[in-house]
Design a protein around this motif. Structure first.
Motif, PDB file in Angstrom:
ATOM      1  N   ASN A  29       0.724  -1.189   0.061  1.00 11.40           N
ATOM      2  CA  ASN A  29      -0.123  -0.014  -0.002  1.00 11.40           C
ATOM      3  C   ASN A  29       0.947   1.252   0.001  1.00 11.40           C
ATOM      4  OD1 ASN A  29      -2.536  -1.411  -0.058  1.00 11.40           O
ATOM      5  ND2 ASN A  29      -2.741  -1.325   2.150  1.00 11.40           N
ATOM      6  N   ALA A  30       2.025   1.190   0.720  1.00  4.33           N
ATOM      7  CA  ALA A  30       2.860   2.371   0.749  1.00  4.33           C
ATOM      8  C   ALA A  30       3.361   2.618  -0.692  1.00  4.33           C
ATOM      9  CB  ALA A  30       3.877   2.286   1.832  1.00  4.33           C
ATOM     10  N   VAL A  31       3.990   1.475  -1.137  1.00  7.73           N
ATOM     11  CA  VAL A  31       4.514   1.811  -2.547  1.00  7.73           C
ATOM     12  C   VAL A  31       3.523   2.006  -3.582  1.00  7.73           C
ATOM     13  CG1 VAL A  31       5.524   0.415  -4.601  1.00  7.73           C
ATOM     14  CG2 VAL A  31       6.357   0.067  -2.095  1.00  7.73           C
ATOM     15  N   SER A  40       3.583   5.642  -7.406  1.00 10.26           N
ATOM     16  CA  SER A  40       2.897   5.621  -8.465  1.00 10.26           C
ATOM     17  C   SER A  40       3.269   6.584  -9.513  1.00 10.26           C
ATOM     18  CB  SER A  40       1.378   5.417  -8.365  1.00 10.26           C
ATOM     19  OG  SER A  40       0.946   6.849  -7.691  1.00 10.26           O
ATOM     20  N   ASP A  41       3.165   6.332 -10.615  1.00  8.05           N
ATOM     21  CA  ASP A  41       3.382   7.417 -11.664  1.00  8.05           C
ATOM     22  C   ASP A  41       2.788   8.804 -11.149  1.00  8.05           C
ATOM     23  OD1 ASP A  41       5.007   5.850 -13.434  1.00  8.05           O
ATOM     24  OD2 ASP A  41       3.471   5.392 -14.684  1.00  8.05           O
ATOM     25  N   SER A  42       1.781   8.844 -10.689  1.00  7.56           N
ATOM     26  CA  SER A  42       1.085  10.384 -10.284  1.00  7.56           C
ATOM     27  C   SER A  42       1.814  10.749  -9.358  1.00  7.56           C
ATOM     28  CB  SER A  42      -0.519  10.132  -9.750  1.00  7.56           C
ATOM     29  OG  SER A  42      -0.401   9.136  -8.679  1.00  7.56           O
ATOM     30  N   GLN A  43       2.701  10.333  -8.388  1.00 10.49           N
ATOM     31  CA  GLN A  43       3.623  10.698  -7.308  1.00 10.49           C
ATOM     32  C   GLN A  43       5.087  10.673  -7.387  1.00 10.49           C
ATOM     33  OE1 GLN A  43       1.554  11.877  -4.561  1.00 10.49           O
ATOM     34  NE2 GLN A  43       0.002  11.404  -5.729  1.00 10.49           N
ATOM     35  N   CYS A  44       5.395   9.997  -8.559  1.00 14.95           N
ATOM     36  CA  CYS A  44       6.862  10.117  -8.668  1.00 14.95           C
ATOM     37  C   CYS A  44       7.306   9.859 -10.168  1.00 14.95           C
ATOM     38  CB  CYS A  44       7.451   8.793  -7.879  1.00 14.95           C
ATOM     39  SG  CYS A  44       9.369   8.652  -7.861  1.00 14.95           S
ATOM     40  N   LEU A  45       8.231  10.478 -10.508  1.00 16.74           N
ATOM     41  CA  LEU A  45       8.638  10.415 -11.992  1.00 16.74           C
ATOM     42  C   LEU A  45       9.786   9.361 -12.310  1.00 16.74           C
ATOM     43  CD1 LEU A  45       9.334  14.197 -12.633  1.00 16.74           C
ATOM     44  CD2 LEU A  45       7.221  12.797 -13.435  1.00 16.74           C
ATOM     45  N   LYS A  46      10.193   8.666 -11.094  1.00 17.23           N
ATOM     46  CA  LYS A  46      10.995   7.436 -11.346  1.00 17.23           C
ATOM     47  C   LYS A  46      10.579   5.998 -11.647  1.00 17.23           C
ATOM     48  CE  LYS A  46      15.099   9.191  -8.648  1.00 17.23           C
ATOM     49  NZ  LYS A  46      15.949   8.830  -7.739  1.00 17.23           N
ATOM     50  N   ARG A  47      11.154   5.225 -12.146  1.00 14.25           N
ATOM     51  CA  ARG A  47      10.481   3.898 -12.245  1.00 14.25           C
ATOM     52  C   ARG A  47      11.140   2.844 -11.007  1.00 14.25           C
ATOM     53  NH1 ARG A  47      13.783   1.382 -14.963  1.00 14.25           N
ATOM     54  NH2 ARG A  47      14.085   3.041 -16.501  1.00 14.25           N
ATOM     55  N   GLU A  86       9.283  -9.928  -4.583  1.00 16.13           N
ATOM     56  CA  GLU A  86       8.625  -8.793  -5.238  1.00 16.13           C
ATOM     57  C   GLU A  86       7.722  -8.027  -4.586  1.00 16.13           C
ATOM     58  OE1 GLU A  86       8.026  -9.167  -9.344  1.00 16.13           O
ATOM     59  OE2 GLU A  86      10.031 -10.361  -9.744  1.00 16.13           O
ATOM     60  N   ILE A  87       7.376  -6.813  -4.936  1.00 18.19           N
ATOM     61  CA  ILE A  87       6.326  -6.343  -4.419  1.00 18.19           C
ATOM     62  C   ILE A  87       5.401  -5.920  -5.540  1.00 18.19           C
ATOM     63  CG2 ILE A  87       5.486  -3.886  -3.440  1.00 18.19           C
ATOM     64  CD1 ILE A  87       8.073  -3.493  -2.435  1.00 18.19           C
ATOM     65  N   ASP A  88       4.130  -6.447  -5.071  1.00 17.17           N
ATOM     66  CA  ASP A  88       3.410  -6.768  -6.299  1.00 17.17           C
ATOM     67  C   ASP A  88       2.382  -5.390  -6.577  1.00 17.17           C
ATOM     68  OD1 ASP A  88       1.579  -7.995  -8.181  1.00 17.17           O
ATOM     69  OD2 ASP A  88       0.167  -8.714  -6.668  1.00 17.17           O
ATOM     70  N   VAL A  89       3.133  -4.318  -7.140  1.00 15.36           N
ATOM     71  CA  VAL A  89       2.726  -3.052  -7.324  1.00 15.36           C
ATOM     72  C   VAL A  89       3.301  -2.599  -8.621  1.00 15.36           C
ATOM     73  CG1 VAL A  89       2.555  -0.763  -6.747  1.00 15.36           C
ATOM     74  CG2 VAL A  89       2.185  -2.565  -4.684  1.00 15.36           C
ATOM     75  N   PRO A  90       2.712  -2.123  -9.831  1.00 18.82           N
ATOM     76  CA  PRO A  90       3.453  -1.602 -10.986  1.00 18.82           C
ATOM     77  C   PRO A  90       4.719  -0.828 -10.456  1.00 18.82           C
ATOM     78  CG  PRO A  90       0.982  -1.189 -11.107  1.00 18.82           C
ATOM     79  CD  PRO A  90       1.473  -1.685  -9.675  1.00 18.82           C
ATOM     80  N   ARG A  91       5.649  -0.907 -11.283  1.00 17.37           N
ATOM     81  CA  ARG A  91       6.998  -0.194 -10.979  1.00 17.37           C
ATOM     82  C   ARG A  91       6.748   1.125 -11.570  1.00 17.37           C
ATOM     83  NH1 ARG A  91      10.699  -3.324  -9.254  1.00 17.37           N
ATOM     84  NH2 ARG A  91      10.154  -5.562  -9.198  1.00 17.37           N
ATOM     85  N   GLY A  92       5.833   1.419 -12.410  1.00 20.68           N
ATOM     86  CA  GLY A  92       5.838   2.886 -12.981  1.00 20.68           C
ATOM     87  C   GLY A  92       6.642   2.993 -14.316  1.00 20.68           C
ATOM     88  N   ASP A  93       6.320   4.151 -15.033  1.00 22.84           N
ATOM     89  CA  ASP A  93       6.895   4.190 -16.488  1.00 22.84           C
ATOM     90  C   ASP A  93       7.903   5.114 -16.602  1.00 22.84           C
ATOM     91  OD1 ASP A  93       5.054   2.167 -17.445  1.00 22.84           O
ATOM     92  OD2 ASP A  93       3.277   3.802 -17.422  1.00 22.84           O
ATOM     93  N   GLY A  94       8.491   5.707 -15.558  1.00 21.60           N
ATOM     94  CA  GLY A  94       9.431   6.657 -15.591  1.00 21.60           C
ATOM     95  C   GLY A  94      10.588   6.313 -16.352  1.00 21.60           C
ATOM     96  N   GLU A  95      11.300   7.318 -16.952  1.00 24.15           N
ATOM     97  CA  GLU A  95      12.296   7.014 -17.671  1.00 24.15           C
ATOM     98  C   GLU A  95      13.697   6.782 -16.743  1.00 24.15           C
ATOM     99  OE1 GLU A  95      14.599   6.454 -21.177  1.00 24.15           O
ATOM    100  OE2 GLU A  95      12.441   6.825 -20.977  1.00 24.15           O
ATOM    101  N   CYS A 134      13.545   5.993  -1.165  1.00 21.08           N
ATOM    102  CA  CYS A 134      13.754   7.178  -0.909  1.00 21.08           C
ATOM    103  C   CYS A 134      13.515   7.890   0.619  1.00 21.08           C
ATOM    104  CB  CYS A 134      13.482   8.247  -2.006  1.00 21.08           C
ATOM    105  SG  CYS A 134      11.640   8.429  -1.969  1.00 21.08           S
ATOM    106  N   SER A 135      14.104   8.919   0.844  1.00 21.07           N
ATOM    107  CA  SER A 135      13.870   9.352   2.135  1.00 21.07           C
ATOM    108  C   SER A 135      12.208   9.686   2.375  1.00 21.07           C
ATOM    109  CB  SER A 135      14.670  10.612   2.558  1.00 21.07           C
ATOM    110  OG  SER A 135      14.322  11.492   1.615  1.00 21.07           O
ATOM    111  N   LEU A 136      11.615  10.037   1.230  1.00 24.49           N
ATOM    112  CA  LEU A 136      10.138  10.415   1.306  1.00 24.49           C
ATOM    113  C   LEU A 136       9.386   9.280   1.519  1.00 24.49           C
ATOM    114  CD1 LEU A 136       9.936  12.785  -1.660  1.00 24.49           C
ATOM    115  CD2 LEU A 136       9.968  13.231   0.883  1.00 24.49           C
ATOM    116  N   PHE A 137       9.912   8.143   0.743  1.00 24.79           N
ATOM    117  CA  PHE A 137       9.007   6.764   0.994  1.00 24.79           C
ATOM    118  C   PHE A 137       9.306   6.253   2.437  1.00 24.79           C
ATOM    119  CE2 PHE A 137       8.972   2.110   1.094  1.00 24.79           C
ATOM    120  CZ  PHE A 137       7.464   2.042   0.446  1.00 24.79           C
TER     121      PHE A 137
END
Length: 142
Positions: free
Chosen positions: A46-48, A53-60, A70-79, A86-89
Motif C-alpha cells: 500500500n505504501a509503494v 505510482s506515476d502520479s506521485q513519482c517520476l522515477k521507475r 517482489e512487491i506486487d505493485v506496478p513499477r511505473g513508467d518513468g524514464e 527514498c527518504s520520502l518513502f
C-alpha cells in the motif's frame, strides 16, 4: 531533476545499476525510523502504491521488498530508475506504521510504543512481514 538521475540512468543502460531493496534500507535506519522494517507485506504494498505510482513519482521503481520477494505493485513508467527507497518513502512508511498501530501522531514528539524484541533476519510467513535485525556500528578509533 533528481540527484544522480542521469548517472543512474546511464548505469542502468550499462547494466551496472546497483539496487538496494527495502529490507536493506530498513536495516540501516536508526532513531525514529528504526522500526520501519516491521511493516507487514500488505502495508508495504500500500505504501509503494501510494508513494511510488506515476502520479506521485517520476522515477521507475527497481527495488523490491528483498532480493527474493517482489512487491506486487506496478513499477511505473518513468524514464529514470529508482534504485532504492527514498527518504520520502521511508518517512511515509513510518507514518503508515503509526497509523496502522493507532499510536497517534509521529510528528508531535510523542514517544511511541515500539517492541523490537521479536526481530528476525528473515521474513516470517505467519506474520507476513519483514523484520530486520538492528546492527549497530562498532566504535573504532580514527
Amino acid at each position: 531533476m533528481y540527484p544522480a538521475a542521469v548517472t543512474n540512468w546511464n548505469r542502468e543502460r550499462e547494466d551496472a545499476l546497483d539496487v538496494t531493496h527495502f529490507v536493506e534500507t530498513a536495516d540501516r535506519q536508526t532513531g525514529m525510523y528504526a522500526e520501519i522494517g516491521n511493516i507487514d507485506e500488505d502495508a508495504l504494498e500500500n505504501a509503494v502504491a501510494a508513494c511510488c505510482s506515476d502520479s506521485q513519482c517520476l522515477k521507475r521503481r527497481e527495488w523490491d521488498a528483498s532480493e527474493s520477494e517482489e512487491i506486487d505493485v506496478p513499477r511505473g513508467d518513468g524514464e529514470f530508475p529508482c534504485r532504492e527507497p527514498c527518504s520520502l518513502f521511508v518517512a511515509a512508511v513510518r507514518e503508515f506504521l503509526a497509523t496502522e498501530r493507532g499510536i497517534g501522531k509521529t510528528n508531535s514528539g510523542t514517544k511511541t510504543n515500539r517492541d523490537s524484541s521479536n526481530r528476525s533476519a528473515t521474513r516470517t510467513s505467519d506474520r507476513r512481514s519483514w523484520t530486520v535485525p538492528r546492527s549497530r556500528p562498532s566504535a573504532t578509533a580514527t
